[in-house]
Design a protein around this motif. Sequence first.
Motif, PDB file in Angstrom:
ATOM      1  N   GLU A  79       0.953  -1.252   0.084  1.00 52.03           N
ATOM      2  CA  GLU A  79       0.001   0.157  -0.103  1.00 52.03           C
ATOM      3  C   GLU A  79       1.036   1.144   0.032  1.00 52.03           C
ATOM      4  N   GLN A  80       2.015   1.062   0.741  1.00 51.86           N
ATOM      5  CA  GLN A  80       2.724   2.321   0.951  1.00 51.86           C
ATOM      6  C   GLN A  80       3.719   2.537  -0.161  1.00 51.86           C
ATOM      7  N   ALA A  81       4.236   1.503  -0.914  1.00 55.14           N
ATOM      8  CA  ALA A  81       5.329   1.352  -1.900  1.00 55.14           C
ATOM      9  C   ALA A  81       5.128   2.369  -2.871  1.00 55.14           C
ATOM     10  N   THR A  82       6.398   2.837  -3.396  1.00 61.14           N
ATOM     11  CA  THR A  82       6.323   3.678  -4.765  1.00 61.14           C
ATOM     12  C   THR A  82       6.060   3.064  -5.778  1.00 61.14           C
ATOM     13  N   ARG A  83       5.264   3.484  -6.870  1.00 59.37           N
ATOM     14  CA  ARG A  83       5.097   3.050  -8.132  1.00 59.37           C
ATOM     15  C   ARG A  83       6.651   3.061  -8.791  1.00 59.37           C
ATOM     16  N   PHE A  84       6.877   1.860  -9.499  1.00 62.52           N
ATOM     17  CA  PHE A  84       8.301   1.613  -9.778  1.00 62.52           C
ATOM     18  C   PHE A  84       8.405   2.711 -10.952  1.00 62.52           C
ATOM     19  N   ARG A  85       7.511   3.454 -11.473  1.00 62.80           N
ATOM     20  CA  ARG A  85       7.865   4.340 -12.405  1.00 62.80           C
ATOM     21  C   ARG A  85       8.257   5.593 -12.033  1.00 62.80           C
ATOM     22  N   VAL A  86       7.615   5.769 -10.734  1.00 59.27           N
ATOM     23  CA  VAL A  86       8.200   6.978 -10.023  1.00 59.27           C
ATOM     24  C   VAL A  86       9.467   6.830  -9.415  1.00 59.27           C
ATOM     25  N   ALA A  87       9.427   5.631  -8.894  1.00 60.71           N
ATOM     26  CA  ALA A  87      10.737   5.094  -8.078  1.00 60.71           C
ATOM     27  C   ALA A  87      12.047   5.582  -9.010  1.00 60.71           C
ATOM     28  N   ALA A  88      11.727   5.161 -10.452  1.00 58.41           N
ATOM     29  CA  ALA A  88      12.990   5.478 -11.246  1.00 58.41           C
ATOM     30  C   ALA A  88      13.441   6.666 -11.478  1.00 58.41           C
ATOM     31  N   LEU A  89      12.119   7.658 -11.325  1.00 58.17           N
ATOM     32  CA  LEU A  89      12.708   9.247 -11.347  1.00 58.17           C
ATOM     33  C   LEU A  89      13.148   9.540 -10.293  1.00 58.17           C
ATOM     34  N   HIS A  90      12.687   9.097  -9.082  1.00 57.36           N
ATOM     35  CA  HIS A  90      13.653   9.316  -7.883  1.00 57.36           C
ATOM     36  C   HIS A  90      15.095   9.092  -7.961  1.00 57.36           C
ATOM     37  N   ALA A  91      15.231   7.669  -8.380  1.00 56.53           N
ATOM     38  CA  ALA A  91      16.551   7.297  -8.691  1.00 56.53           C
ATOM     39  C   ALA A  91      17.581   8.206  -9.785  1.00 56.53           C
ATOM     40  N   GLY A  92      16.761   8.561 -10.629  1.00 58.51           N
ATOM     41  CA  GLY A  92      17.268   9.461 -11.458  1.00 58.51           C
ATOM     42  C   GLY A  92      17.956  10.848 -10.981  1.00 58.51           C
ATOM     43  N   ARG A  93      17.351  11.048  -9.823  1.00 62.72           N
ATOM     44  CA  ARG A  93      17.717  12.336  -9.366  1.00 62.72           C
ATOM     45  C   ARG A  93      19.140  12.366  -8.617  1.00 62.72           C
ATOM     46  N   PHE A  94      19.183  11.210  -8.082  1.00 60.09           N
ATOM     47  CA  PHE A  94      20.676  10.836  -7.277  1.00 60.09           C
ATOM     48  C   PHE A  94      21.829  10.653  -8.524  1.00 60.09           C
ATOM     49  N   VAL A  95      21.314  10.083  -9.487  1.00 58.53           N
ATOM     50  CA  VAL A  95      22.298   9.937 -10.571  1.00 58.53           C
ATOM     51  C   VAL A  95      22.790  11.331 -11.286  1.00 58.53           C
ATOM     52  N   ALA A  96      21.586  12.149 -11.447  1.00 58.41           N
ATOM     53  CA  ALA A  96      22.022  13.328 -12.068  1.00 58.41           C
ATOM     54  C   ALA A  96      22.779  14.335 -11.269  1.00 58.41           C
ATOM     55  N   GLY A 110      11.300  -2.277  -0.607  1.00 56.37           N
ATOM     56  CA  GLY A 110      12.479  -2.069  -1.252  1.00 56.37           C
ATOM     57  C   GLY A 110      12.231  -1.501  -2.587  1.00 56.37           C
ATOM     58  N   GLY A 111      11.084  -1.047  -2.858  1.00 55.38           N
ATOM     59  CA  GLY A 111      11.009  -0.224  -4.217  1.00 55.38           C
ATOM     60  C   GLY A 111      11.803   0.461  -4.765  1.00 55.38           C
ATOM     61  N   ASP A 112      12.014   1.758  -3.891  1.00 61.34           N
ATOM     62  CA  ASP A 112      12.825   2.922  -4.276  1.00 61.34           C
ATOM     63  C   ASP A 112      14.170   2.470  -4.589  1.00 61.34           C
ATOM     64  N   ALA A 113      14.790   1.536  -3.549  1.00 65.88           N
ATOM     65  CA  ALA A 113      16.193   1.077  -3.414  1.00 65.88           C
ATOM     66  C   ALA A 113      16.503   0.068  -4.663  1.00 65.88           C
ATOM     67  N   MET A 114      15.059  -0.789  -4.968  1.00 67.06           N
ATOM     68  CA  MET A 114      15.426  -1.456  -6.412  1.00 67.06           C
ATOM     69  C   MET A 114      15.639  -0.519  -7.562  1.00 67.06           C
ATOM     70  N   ALA A 115      14.934   0.459  -7.579  1.00 66.24           N
ATOM     71  CA  ALA A 115      15.368   1.334  -8.790  1.00 66.24           C
ATOM     72  C   ALA A 115      16.609   2.060  -8.702  1.00 66.24           C
ATOM     73  N   MET A 116      17.213   2.536  -7.772  1.00 67.97           N
ATOM     74  CA  MET A 116      18.450   2.940  -7.360  1.00 67.97           C
ATOM     75  C   MET A 116      19.625   2.101  -7.951  1.00 67.97           C
ATOM     76  N   ALA A 117      19.089   0.592  -7.180  1.00 68.82           N
ATOM     77  CA  ALA A 117      20.101  -0.397  -7.708  1.00 68.82           C
ATOM     78  C   ALA A 117      20.268  -0.756  -9.182  1.00 68.82           C
ATOM     79  N   ALA A 118      19.195  -0.435  -9.560  1.00 69.90           N
ATOM     80  CA  ALA A 118      18.994  -0.953 -11.193  1.00 69.90           C
ATOM     81  C   ALA A 118      19.880   0.203 -11.955  1.00 69.90           C
ATOM     82  N   MET A 119      19.682   1.293 -11.370  1.00 66.13           N
ATOM     83  CA  MET A 119      20.682   2.489 -12.050  1.00 66.13           C
ATOM     84  C   MET A 119      22.177   2.545 -11.477  1.00 66.13           C
ATOM     85  N   GLU A 120      22.488   1.355 -11.019  1.00 69.05           N
ATOM     86  CA  GLU A 120      23.950   1.202 -10.521  1.00 69.05           C
ATOM     87  C   GLU A 120      24.399   2.045  -9.441  1.00 69.05           C
ATOM     88  N   LEU A 121      23.555   2.485  -8.324  1.00 62.48           N
ATOM     89  CA  LEU A 121      23.822   3.428  -7.318  1.00 62.48           C
ATOM     90  C   LEU A 121      24.064   2.217  -6.318  1.00 62.48           C
TER      91      LEU A 121
END
Length: 396
Positions: A79-96, A110-121
């Motif tokens: 219920e509280q998890a971030t949608r993966f599409r939104v999580a990918a945008l979050h992760a993109g902030r850290f990369v940028a 772990g939804g947001d952490a998955m998106a970060m790890a997928a972007m090799e953070l």
Amino acid sequence: MDRSELVELLSPEGLRLLDSLPPYESTVDVVRMVSDLRKAGHPPGLVAAVLSQSRLRARAEAKFGEFAGRMLFTEAGLEQATRFRVAALHAGRFVAAGTHRVVDLGCGIGGDAMAMAAMELTVTAVDADEVTAAVASYNLAPFPSATVLNAEAESIDLDDFDAAWLDPARRTAGHTNTSRLTRPEDYSPSLDWVFGLAERLPIGVKLGPGHDRDLIPAAAEAQWVSVDGKLVEMGLWFGVLARDGIRRSALLLGPDGVAELTAPADSEDVGVGPLGNYLYEPDGAVIRARLIGDLARSLDAHMLSEGIAYLTSAALQPTPFASAFRVLESLPVDEKKLRLALQERRIGTLEIKKRGVDVDPATLRARLRLKGPESGTLVMTRAGGHRVALLVERVR
């Protein structure tokens, strides 16, 4: 899901059984499936655990797409998890921003952490709840750059991290039947602690879209996000994660892509004018970001009534930031006359939208006793301070 249920689920037998199940479709299928699994000799606890996960995976497809079929969930965590599409945008902030080592304090499943790890953070995901941390460990197992810790956010030594992501728990503890917390000091971690962290480290914070705007720190970039027209979150960004010159943002994710409206501050509203040929209903993200004035100026539109989030214009200007309606006619506001007007137009299916008037659409629809083959959209609102009922059609 409690600890014993998780232990059963994470056993080799449990995971094999879960992955062998057909897609969850209905309670009728589940009743049959329970009987079949019990006849096959599987213990009751394991059957309950895998069927619960099968149901959660089916629900999770809306947030995680094809990834949902290989993940584990708790009821509250999903219920509280971030949608993966939104999580990918979050992760993109850290990369940028050029950060590499990120700590996710309050990682949930772990939804947001998955998106970060997928972007090799390199991401360290932290959650205070033992079961939730174990579920996050399973979900993050495919990512070698991710680590999970079962610990309180406040106990983590942050010296080795470039930035932090926080999704403070805004519900009571537990995995099911949780209730919403209304006071920011009761969040876990508290907002005072979170905002204090922003003085030491670049951070991003996920909060509810209705969060009190008076509590937004002046240094933060505040971004409201809607997905397919549904307002889902407010994100606050600090330090190098915040963009120069932007303090208000409305980010819309839809089937046609991404659109964003930004400004250095709340925008000034435009004036009130007469009803035009078109009516615009701004997206919820635009309304919460208080960027209605900037949107109106881009549409050459004005307010229909002061303080009400409807815009109107003489000519149609396509925009991703608002739903547009063609005004067909004004109908009587009096309920009896309105009923007769709708009967004359043979409208049997009616969408009722309202702003600035005390009307319950479901109750009104029942009292109108609609009949007929036609459909329509009725807008109940105020124009120039007076109640109006507008028959409109949506511009696709």
